[in-house]
Design an enzyme around this catalytic site. Structure first.
Site, PDB file in Angstrom:
ATOM      1  CE  LYS A   1      23.331  -8.553   5.279  1.00  0.00           C
ATOM      2  NZ  LYS A   1      24.102  -7.365   5.751  1.00  0.00           N
TER       3      LYS A   1
ATOM      4  CB  VAL B   1      11.095  -9.883   6.078  1.00  0.00           C
ATOM      5  CG1 VAL B   1      11.937 -11.152   6.136  1.00  0.00           C
ATOM      6  CG2 VAL B   1      11.937  -8.710   5.603  1.00  0.00           C
TER       7      VAL B   1
ATOM      8  CD  GLU C   1      -4.385  -6.469   3.384  1.00  0.00           C
ATOM      9  OE1 GLU C   1      -4.000  -6.615   2.204  1.00  0.00           O
ATOM     10  OE2 GLU C   1      -3.974  -7.186   4.316  1.00  0.00           O
TER      11      GLU C   1
ATOM     12  CB  CYS D   1      11.188  -0.858   1.170  1.00  0.00           C
ATOM     13  SG  CYS D   1      10.720  -0.438  -0.483  1.00  0.00           S
TER      14      CYS D   1
ATOM     15  CE  LYS E   1      -3.829  -9.609  -1.496  1.00  0.00           C
ATOM     16  NZ  LYS E   1      -3.936  -8.467  -0.531  1.00  0.00           N
TER      17      LYS E   1
ATOM     18  N   GLY F   1      15.457  -9.178  -0.135  1.00  0.00           N
ATOM     19  CA  GLY F   1      14.737  -9.720  -1.281  1.00  0.00           C
ATOM     20  C   GLY F   1      15.568 -10.509  -2.255  1.00  0.00           C
TER      21      GLY F   1
ATOM     22  CB  THR G   1       3.914 -11.378   3.962  1.00  0.00           C
ATOM     23  OG1 THR G   1       3.233 -10.927   5.137  1.00  0.00           O
ATOM     24  CG2 THR G   1       2.883 -11.892   2.973  1.00  0.00           C
TER      25      THR G   1
ATOM     26  CD  GLU H   1      12.312  -5.596  -5.349  1.00  0.00           C
ATOM     27  OE1 GLU H   1      12.903  -4.968  -4.450  1.00  0.00           O
ATOM     28  OE2 GLU H   1      12.848  -5.937  -6.412  1.00  0.00           O
TER      29      GLU H   1
ATOM     30  N   GLY I   1      11.819  -5.668   2.953  1.00  0.00           N
ATOM     31  CA  GLY I   1      12.085  -4.459   3.728  1.00  0.00           C
ATOM     32  C   GLY I   1      13.511  -3.961   3.662  1.00  0.00           C
TER      33      GLY I   1
ATOM     34  CD  GLU J   1      10.872  -2.304   6.457  1.00  0.00           C
ATOM     35  OE1 GLU J   1      10.209  -3.346   6.395  1.00  0.00           O
ATOM     36  OE2 GLU J   1      11.280  -1.690   5.452  1.00  0.00           O
TER      37      GLU J   1
ATOM     38  CD1 TRP K   1      -0.163  -1.744   2.995  1.00  0.00           C
ATOM     39  CD2 TRP K   1       0.813   0.255   3.280  1.00  0.00           C
ATOM     40  NE1 TRP K   1       0.690  -1.852   4.075  1.00  0.00           N
ATOM     41  CE2 TRP K   1       1.313  -0.633   4.273  1.00  0.00           C
ATOM     42  CE3 TRP K   1       1.303   1.567   3.269  1.00  0.00           C
ATOM     43  CZ2 TRP K   1       2.252  -0.263   5.224  1.00  0.00           C
ATOM     44  CZ3 TRP K   1       2.247   1.936   4.227  1.00  0.00           C
ATOM     45  CH2 TRP K   1       2.706   1.029   5.185  1.00  0.00           C
TER      46      TRP K   1
HETATM   47  P1  NAI Z   1       2.357  -7.528   4.243  1.00  0.00           P
HETATM   48  O1  NAI Z   1       3.643  -8.068   3.736  1.00  0.00           O
HETATM   49  O2  NAI Z   1       1.599  -8.369   5.188  1.00  0.00           O
HETATM   50  O3  NAI Z   1       1.415  -7.168   3.006  1.00  0.00           O
HETATM   51  C1  NAI Z   1       1.857  -7.010   1.665  1.00  0.00           C
HETATM   52  C2  NAI Z   1       0.902  -7.729   0.728  1.00  0.00           C
HETATM   53  O4  NAI Z   1       0.944  -9.131   0.993  1.00  0.00           O
HETATM   54  C3  NAI Z   1      -0.565  -7.312   0.887  1.00  0.00           C
HETATM   55  O5  NAI Z   1      -1.174  -7.279  -0.389  1.00  0.00           O
HETATM   56  C4  NAI Z   1      -1.130  -8.443   1.718  1.00  0.00           C
HETATM   57  O6  NAI Z   1      -2.516  -8.625   1.559  1.00  0.00           O
HETATM   58  C5  NAI Z   1      -0.370  -9.625   1.161  1.00  0.00           C
HETATM   59  N1  NAI Z   1      -0.348 -10.807   2.037  1.00  0.00           N
HETATM   60  C6  NAI Z   1      -0.399 -10.842   3.394  1.00  0.00           C
HETATM   61  N2  NAI Z   1      -0.370 -12.116   3.836  1.00  0.00           N
HETATM   62  C7  NAI Z   1      -0.279 -12.911   2.739  1.00  0.00           C
HETATM   63  C8  NAI Z   1      -0.207 -14.326   2.533  1.00  0.00           C
HETATM   64  N3  NAI Z   1      -0.220 -15.182   3.545  1.00  0.00           N
HETATM   65  N4  NAI Z   1      -0.114 -14.789   1.270  1.00  0.00           N
HETATM   66  C9  NAI Z   1      -0.084 -13.942   0.221  1.00  0.00           C
HETATM   67  N5  NAI Z   1      -0.178 -12.606   0.354  1.00  0.00           N
HETATM   68  C10 NAI Z   1      -0.262 -12.081   1.590  1.00  0.00           C
HETATM   69  O7  NAI Z   1       2.673  -6.096   4.886  1.00  0.00           O
HETATM   70  P2  NAI Z   1       1.726  -5.193   5.829  1.00  0.00           P
HETATM   71  O8  NAI Z   1       1.038  -6.062   6.842  1.00  0.00           O
HETATM   72  O9  NAI Z   1       0.918  -4.315   4.977  1.00  0.00           O
HETATM   73  O10 NAI Z   1       2.838  -4.302   6.561  1.00  0.00           O
HETATM   74  C11 NAI Z   1       3.636  -4.830   7.604  1.00  0.00           C
HETATM   75  C12 NAI Z   1       5.075  -4.366   7.472  1.00  0.00           C
HETATM   76  O11 NAI Z   1       5.628  -4.812   6.246  1.00  0.00           O
HETATM   77  C13 NAI Z   1       5.296  -2.875   7.427  1.00  0.00           C
HETATM   78  O12 NAI Z   1       5.328  -2.314   8.692  1.00  0.00           O
HETATM   79  C14 NAI Z   1       6.629  -2.770   6.720  1.00  0.00           C
HETATM   80  O13 NAI Z   1       7.673  -2.963   7.647  1.00  0.00           O
HETATM   81  C15 NAI Z   1       6.608  -3.916   5.753  1.00  0.00           C
HETATM   82  N6  NAI Z   1       6.247  -3.498   4.376  1.00  0.00           N
HETATM   83  C16 NAI Z   1       7.228  -3.360   3.438  1.00  0.00           C
HETATM   84  C17 NAI Z   1       6.917  -2.919   2.165  1.00  0.00           C
HETATM   85  C18 NAI Z   1       7.960  -2.735   1.117  1.00  0.00           C
HETATM   86  O14 NAI Z   1       7.774  -1.930   0.221  1.00  0.00           O
HETATM   87  N7  NAI Z   1       9.026  -3.487   1.121  1.00  0.00           N
HETATM   88  C19 NAI Z   1       5.555  -2.553   1.796  1.00  0.00           C
HETATM   89  C20 NAI Z   1       4.583  -2.779   2.828  1.00  0.00           C
HETATM   90  C21 NAI Z   1       4.946  -3.220   4.065  1.00  0.00           C
HETATM   91 MG    MG Z   2       0.336  -8.109   7.012  1.00  0.00          MG
END
Ligand code: NAI
Ligand code: MG
Length: 496
Positions: free
Chosen positions: A468, A241, A190, A296, A187, A471, A243, A261, A263, A398, A163
């Site tokens: 590391k 990381v 949310e 990130c 997908k 990603g 997920t 990709e 954190g 992070e 998001w």
């Molecule tokens: P998240 O990794 O849970 O969500 C990212 C995507 O993965 C969303 O579309 C979510 O619906 C989907 N997802 C969640 N569980 C899944 C599963 N079991 N199987 C397949 N898809 C799944 O991240 P969230 O909860 O939004 O944020 C938590 C932390 O993640 C943040 O505080 C931040 O540290 C990190 N983050 C890093 C990002 C980056 O650009 N590298 C972007 C967003 C969050």
């Molecule tokens: Mg999540």
């Protein structure tokens, strides 16, 4: 332009309510279930969106599978022209898209949302022009055969996006995937399903139906079935990381390729000879205070030579204090709100951990909005910590919020070791006018994206991706399209 521009983001959010785009049609979830989309600056509900499940995922993948066959048969350059045409169509909607994502993500219109919408269009135009680069090789095997490799599309790509920069991070996946002859099922996150749905709706006017499908829903109910689907040939994921690990395990079970990709905890190293004002400006850009630190690549560990440390902190605090927090729709606003109550709590938790760290001082910057309209909004004052050590929890995890630590250093070897003492390796920057030192540092820092005397963000054409736990694989470049969205086939033609 067949779809009229809708510059009122509330009206557009209502219009986009409760829709997935599957097989070229805007449809609700098959179960009819929905959930709310909120404006995090006010906590008001602005739309509903489908709570998709495995049935919807299957429908999207089947449509993508059917559409991909004809799409792959099309001349590559013709596909490229259609993808570039999507970029041109999106360019006309920068204002519409900018306002919509400002409303659904709380990111300020001038500093974040409008710029993201214009970079989005550029990504499609860039990749559209690369279609004729989908080349193979000829191999000198022997004189009686013609031996070549060709690059073929993988099939259906499953993309899962976050998001924080939803339009851009989606574009980095679907633009190269489509140009290479794949179809995609996205997908959405949310917290931010509307802007990306509008992109899909606009592109659907140009692309054949079913080539680009998007559905909204939660990770376990909609994300997991997409990764598990037997007709998905590759998974591309951006997010956390934890997920990413789950997604990668499922991909491994199925033996399909997976790009991650994840954190970061990106170091910025300021040498004793650095231009102080320039380094402070670079710290602000990289920390992305304008995006509430939800980046990130955020420079969340800033190592400043002890000779410059105090002056650096003073200037940085003053610069962040001068930033205006408030209404994301206001052109004057620099900093909007964080995305969700969950993220708000995470950030508050880490600010607490920082404050409880032995020796730490919290410099709390800028000011919360006073307008009563935003009394429930998820606003967080940026915090710059001093007096922490790299080994403290606040410097090892992070945060994904407007929180950074400035750490003084004296010994060059030691600061390189500290910069690398982290599980992450996404980005880094080095600030010095000593070219020899800069070259040494960027070669030794363990990160996928290193800069000297600047902190620009993702650019079309430059490979972007971490090492590391940050990603696997690269995005944003020609090589990313070739390596991650095609598969090579060796063909030998015997002439005897
Ligand atoms: P998240 O990794 O849970 O969500 C990212 C995507 O993965 C969303 O579309 C979510 O619906 C989907 N997802 C969640 N569980 C899944 C599963 N079991 N199987 C397949 N898809 C799944 O991240 P969230 O909860 O939004 O944020 C938590 C932390 O993640 C943040 O505080 C931040 O540290 C990190 N983050 C890093 C990002 C980056 O650009 N590298 C972007 C967003 C969050
Ligand atoms: Mg999540």
């Amino acid at each position: 332009m067949t779809i009229p521009l809708q510059l009122d983001p509330h009206a557009l959010a209502a219009e986009l309510s409760n829709k997935n785009l599957i097989g070229g049609e805007l449809v609700p979830a098959s179960s009819g279930k929905t959930f709310d989309v909120i404006n995090p600056a006010t906590m008001e509900t602005i739309a509903t969106t489908p709570f998709s499940d495995a049935t919807d995922v299957d429908r999207a993948v089947q449509n993508a599978k059917t559409a991909q066959k004809a799409w792959a048969k099309m001349n590559a350059r013709d596909r490229g022209k259609l993808v570039a045409a999507c970029g041109t169509a999106l360019m006309e909607r920068v204002e519409e898209m900018g306002r919509l994502i400002a409303l659904e993500t709380g990111k300020a219109i001038r500093t974040e949302s409008r710029p993201e919408a214009s970079v989005l269009a550029d990504v499609f135009i860039y990749f559209g022009g690369l279609a004729s680069e989908l080349k193979g090789e000829s191999i000198p095997f022997n004189n009686e055969t013609l031996t070549v490799t060709v690059r073929q599309p993988i099939g259906v790509i499953g993309a899962i996006i976050p998001w924080n920069a939803p339009l851009l991070l989606m574009a980095l996946k679907i633009a190269p995937a489509l140009v290479a002859g794949n179809s995609v099922v996205v997908k959405s996150a949310e917290e931010a399903p509307l802007g990306v749905l509008r992109v899909a709706q606009v592109m659907n006017e140009i692309l054949p139906p079913g080539v680009f499908n998007i559905l909204s829903g939660f990770g376990p109910e909609a994300g997991a079935p997409l990764v598990e689907h037997k007709s998905v040939g590759k998974v591309s994921f951006t997010g956390s990381v934890d997920t990413g690990r789950i997604v990668y395990k499922t991909a491994a079970e199925r033996i399909v390729p997976c790009t991650l990709e994840l954190g970061g905890k990106s170091p910025m190293i300021v040498m004793a000879d650095a231009d102080l004002d320039r380094a402070v400006a670079g710290a602000l850009t990289s920390m992305r205070f304008t995006r509430q630190g939800q980046s990130c690549t955020a420079a969340s560990r800033i190592f400043v030579h002890e000779d410059l440390h105090d002056a650096f902190v003073e200037k940085m605090v003053a610069a962040v204090n001068a930033m205006k927090m408030g209404d994301p729709m206001d052109e004057e606003t620099d900093i909007g709100s964080v995305i969700s109550p969950q993220q708000f709590q995470t950030v508050q938790k880490y600010i607490g951990i920082g404050k409880d760290t032995a020796g730490a001082t919290a410099h709390v910057c800028s000011a919360l909005p006073t307008d009563a309209r935003f009394s429930k909004g998820l606003f967080v004052q940026p915090v710059i910590f001093t007096g922490t050590r790299n080994t403290d929890q606040i410097n090892q995890e992070e945060i994904f919020g407007p929180v950074t630590c400035v750490i003084p250093w004296r010994d060059y070897e030691d600061v390189i070791a500290q910069a690398n003492d982290t599980q992450f390796g996404l980005a880094a920057s080095v600030w010095t006018n000593n070219l020899k030192l800069a070259m040494d540092a960027v070669h030794r820092i363990e990160a996928g994206f290193c800069q000297v005397n600047q902190n620009v963000v993702v650019q079309a054409g430059l490979s972007y991706g971490g090492v590391k736990t940050s990603g696997l694989g690269k995005e944003a470049s020609l090589e990313s399209m070739l390596e991650h969205f095609t598969q090579k086939k060796t063909i030998i033609i015997n002439m005897t």
